[in-house]
Write a protein that holds these residues in place. Structure first.
Motif, PDB file in Angstrom:
ATOM      1  N   VAL A 380      11.794  -2.418  -7.933  1.00  0.00           N
ATOM      2  CA  VAL A 380      11.053  -1.562  -7.027  1.00  0.00           C
ATOM      3  C   VAL A 380      11.792  -0.234  -6.979  1.00  0.00           C
ATOM      4  O   VAL A 380      12.894  -0.149  -6.463  1.00  0.00           O
ATOM      5  N   SER A 407       1.486   2.656  -2.174  1.00  0.00           N
ATOM      6  CA  SER A 407       1.804   1.445  -2.927  1.00  0.00           C
ATOM      7  C   SER A 407       3.224   1.557  -3.466  1.00  0.00           C
ATOM      8  O   SER A 407       3.643   2.631  -3.902  1.00  0.00           O
ATOM      9  N   ASN A 412       2.482  -5.180  -7.505  1.00  0.00           N
ATOM     10  CA  ASN A 412       2.305  -6.622  -7.567  1.00  0.00           C
ATOM     11  C   ASN A 412       2.078  -7.115  -6.137  1.00  0.00           C
ATOM     12  O   ASN A 412       2.158  -6.340  -5.180  1.00  0.00           O
ATOM     13  N   ASP A 413       1.786  -8.398  -5.993  1.00  0.00           N
ATOM     14  CA  ASP A 413       1.438  -8.924  -4.674  1.00  0.00           C
ATOM     15  C   ASP A 413       2.573  -8.745  -3.674  1.00  0.00           C
ATOM     16  O   ASP A 413       2.345  -8.395  -2.506  1.00  0.00           O
ATOM     17  N   GLU A 414       3.808  -8.965  -4.132  1.00  0.00           N
ATOM     18  CA  GLU A 414       4.953  -8.844  -3.225  1.00  0.00           C
ATOM     19  C   GLU A 414       5.118  -7.407  -2.738  1.00  0.00           C
ATOM     20  O   GLU A 414       5.290  -7.156  -1.539  1.00  0.00           O
ATOM     21  N   ASN A 415       5.023  -6.460  -3.663  1.00  0.00           N
ATOM     22  CA  ASN A 415       5.200  -5.066  -3.274  1.00  0.00           C
ATOM     23  C   ASN A 415       4.031  -4.542  -2.453  1.00  0.00           C
ATOM     24  O   ASN A 415       4.206  -3.664  -1.591  1.00  0.00           O
ATOM     25  N   GLU A 416       2.840  -5.057  -2.700  1.00  0.00           N
ATOM     26  CA  GLU A 416       1.690  -4.664  -1.891  1.00  0.00           C
ATOM     27  C   GLU A 416       1.865  -5.115  -0.450  1.00  0.00           C
ATOM     28  O   GLU A 416       1.484  -4.429   0.491  1.00  0.00           O
ATOM     29  N   GLU A 417       2.472  -6.293  -0.266  1.00  0.00           N
ATOM     30  CA  GLU A 417       2.749  -6.773   1.084  1.00  0.00           C
ATOM     31  C   GLU A 417       3.830  -5.917   1.742  1.00  0.00           C
ATOM     32  O   GLU A 417       3.728  -5.543   2.916  1.00  0.00           O
ATOM     33  N   LEU A 418       4.851  -5.552   0.958  1.00  0.00           N
ATOM     34  CA  LEU A 418       5.929  -4.718   1.483  1.00  0.00           C
ATOM     35  C   LEU A 418       5.430  -3.323   1.863  1.00  0.00           C
ATOM     36  O   LEU A 418       5.959  -2.689   2.780  1.00  0.00           O
ATOM     37  N   SER A 419       4.400  -2.840   1.159  1.00  0.00           N
ATOM     38  CA  SER A 419       3.915  -1.483   1.407  1.00  0.00           C
ATOM     39  C   SER A 419       3.301  -1.324   2.798  1.00  0.00           C
ATOM     40  O   SER A 419       3.089  -0.204   3.264  1.00  0.00           O
ATOM     41  N   LYS A 440       0.123   0.560   5.409  1.00  0.00           N
ATOM     42  CA  LYS A 440      -0.217   0.892   4.017  1.00  0.00           C
ATOM     43  C   LYS A 440      -1.109   2.125   3.938  1.00  0.00           C
ATOM     44  O   LYS A 440      -1.050   2.890   2.965  1.00  0.00           O
TER      45      LYS A 440
END
Length: 609
Positions: A380, A407, A412-419, A440
């Motif tokens: 990241v 974003s 990816n799914d993990e980074n989208e959640e972190l965003s 987000k």
């Protein structure tokens, strides 16, 4: 016992390190398959390739490692479908040895009358012809030739910088140049029309450009909006910030200042560090600084000579090559691993985040471009902000909310959640920033006043703060010849000779107060200013028109001036009647008095008798 076994290995390792250091001291890195003439003429003058700057030696080793790691990288498909870098400029003298692929792996020329060898760097069609076009629209310079005819052979030099880096990293099979001529010579420089730029961008997209370099600049916003969202979705666009020594907080230069473009400033060597070159434009509207001072490339007046030029025009193609290199890397990873290929916007953000150093210039921090920053890093490492770019430039009286979305890259799914933990800030006209929200997405509406709003998205990961910015500009409304109207300040059913009447431009508070407004009556100059007072001693029909900044408005007011109004006529009749009545009353009164006097006199005469 264990210590005794490890000691020889340690000694051997240290010996190798010393040997490599020794070799590194006495043997400078070669430039792969660059023509022998380049090394001879430049002779180490390309300071920007040194360890303290672009560090080309380390980058070359990293790129070589890609090709040896078949589990992570697959370049077979890229050899058949290489990365395409479109260079929109003044054309190219493709006979120069820097573009001629006819030399061996040691850089020595070999005989080939067609000029196409193993180290050719141009995109070619099935017949072996260079793919390119001429989009110049100036009548006396329209032709099909893509040969560089600019006074300083600007396009050849810019194209040569990309070619030099392709050769230096042995990437001739995998990165190709698409030359597009969009400028014609004008005085000592080259001139680009907006029509030519539009056509050049269209040609680049039609021929699969992954990266587009535009070493040109203009204060006209249209050069920025020419790079549409659709183009930025498909290609990484890089442009020169310009060479007027101006801060973007005062005057912006496009397309570099566009949110869809990576804007590049010019850095020069200062000992073992960078500093901004004196002529470079700078500021928050641009993204990166890169070497642009004393950059060696092809001298287009020759077929084997080289020369140095200065400018953001030279810095831009270095960043453009970096975008091509990043595209190459991630496309090869996708081919080998089945991972999703990165979009052009993701690559653009990777390039914007490719920096490990900064330069301070007039209280502005400039991120220093470093290709090594993305060559090995796959975590990241950056944040990307998306929005409708067409809403980033707005006008007074028509401001609207803009939705921003953040974003973390790679997506990816993990980074989208972190965003969802991204924090949003705004600062107006370079002032103190204010925290707006966390999440987000952000919906932000600027106030209805002229100014610049910098929107920043930040995310903290360990000790690093990732950030990305977008800028909303609220500008004065632009008077339109079709839509701008003339108003009379007082509604008049009739206009009368000798009376003064005021006309004004409708809603002119939204327009730049320094605009030039000229009024005309029946086609003749009658005054200037946002309001106009009209009076005449003549009767007849009069047409009121106006020009704003030299543009004649379609709207016109036609008035009919009369000798006197109906009300004046009625009043006059009433006045005349009143005068007549009054005169009649006076006459009757006089007669009555006379008769009375006559009677009195007669009566007096009789009594005397």
């Amino acid at each position: 016992m264990k210590l005794k076994m490890r000691t020889p290995a340690i000694v051997f390792t240290l010996t190798l390190c010393v040997l490599f250091a020794f070799l590194g001291t006495f043997f400078s890195p070669t430039y792969a398959v660059l023509p022998d003439g380049y090394e001879t003429e430049v002779d180490g003058g390309d300071w920007y390739f040194g360890e303290d700057f672009l560090n080309l030696s380390t980058l070359k080793q990293t790129v070589k490692a890609w090709f040896s790691d078949e589990r992570t990288y697959d370049f077979e498909e890229l050899e058949a479908h290489p990365i395409v870098v479109a260079v929109i400029d003044s054309g190219v003298n493709f006979a120069h040895e820097l573009f001629d692929g006819c030399y061996d792996e040691d850089g020595n020329p070999v005989a080939d009358t067609e000029g196409v060898g193993n180290y050719d760097i141009f995109l070619r069609d099935e017949n072996g012809d260079i793919v390119g076009t001429n989009t110049v629209t100036e009548k006396s310079h329209i032709s099909s030739s893509i040969l560089d005819d600019s006074p300083d052979k600007h396009g050849t030099h810019v194209t040569g910088i990309v070619a030099t880096l392709i050769h230096a990293l042995d990437l001739e099979k995998y990165i190709k140049i698409l030359p597009i001529k969009a400028a014609y010579p004008k005085g000592k420089n080259s001139s680009f029309s907006l029509e030519a730029i539009d056509a050049a961008l269209e040609f680049a997209m039609e021929h699969g450009a992954d990266v587009i370099n535009m070493s040109l600049s203009s204060t006209a916003v249209a050069y920025g909006t020419a790079v549409t969202n659709e183009i930025a979705d498909e290609a990484v666009v890089v442009a020169a910030a310009g060479n007027e020594s101006k801060a973007s907080e005062g005057t912006k230069y496009y397309p570099a200042a566009s949110g869809n473009v990576i804007g590049v400033m010019n850095l020069q060597q200062d000992g073992k560090v960078y500093r901004l070159y004196s002529s470079s434009n700078f500021g928050n509207a641009y993204d990166l600084g890169a070497p642009g001072y004393a950059v060696w490339s092809a001298d287009g007046d020759t077929i084997d000579g080289y020369k140095k030029l200065n400018g953001t025009s030279m810095a831009s193609p270095i960043v453009a090559f970096g975008a091509a290199l990043a595209t190459l890397k991630y496309r090869a990873i996708a081919s080998a691993t089945g991972a999703e290929d990165k979009s052009a916007r993701e690559i653009a953000q990777i390039i914007r985040s490719a920096h490990t150093k900064t330069v301070l210039h007039k209280l502005k921090l400039i991120n220093v471009f470093d290709m090594n920053a993305f060559a090995e890093d796959d975590g990241v490492y950056s944040i990307f902000v998306n929005c409708d770019e067409t809403n980033l430039v707005q006008e007074l009286g028509q401001v609207k909310a803009v939705e921003f979305s953040a974003s973390l890259l790679p997506i990816n799914d993990e980074n989208e959640e972190l965003s969802k933990a991204v924090t949003w800030y705004v600062s107006k006209d370079g002032g103190e920033r204010e925290e707006l929200a966390t999440g987000k997405t952000l919906l932000f509406e600027p106030t209805n006043e002229v100014g610049s709003y910098e929107i920043t998205a930040e995310y903290q990961i360990e000790d690093d703060i990732l950030s990305a910015k977008k800028q909303i500009e609220v500008e004065y409304a632009t008077p339109s010849e079709q839509d701008t109207k003339i108003d009379a300040t007082s509604e008049q059913a009739e206009y009368v000779r000798g009376e003064a009447y005021t006309f004004e431009i409708k809603n002119y508070d939204d327009y730049n107060p320094t605009s030039t407004v000229i009024w005309y009556v029946n086609g003749e100059y009658a005054g200037n200013g946002w309001t106009f007072e009209f009076a005449t001693e003549e009767v007849g029909e009069f047409v009121i028109t106006a020009k704003i900044n030299g543009i004649l408005l379609d709207d016109a007011v036609t008035i009919s001036v009369k000798e006197e109004s109906e009300e004046q006529k009625t009043n006059a009749v009433f006045a005349y009647t009143s005068i007549g009545v009054a005169a009649g009353v006076v006459f009757v009164g006089v007669v009555c008095v006379a008769l009375s006097l006559a009677r009195a006199k007669k009566s007096k005469g009789k009594s005397e008798e």
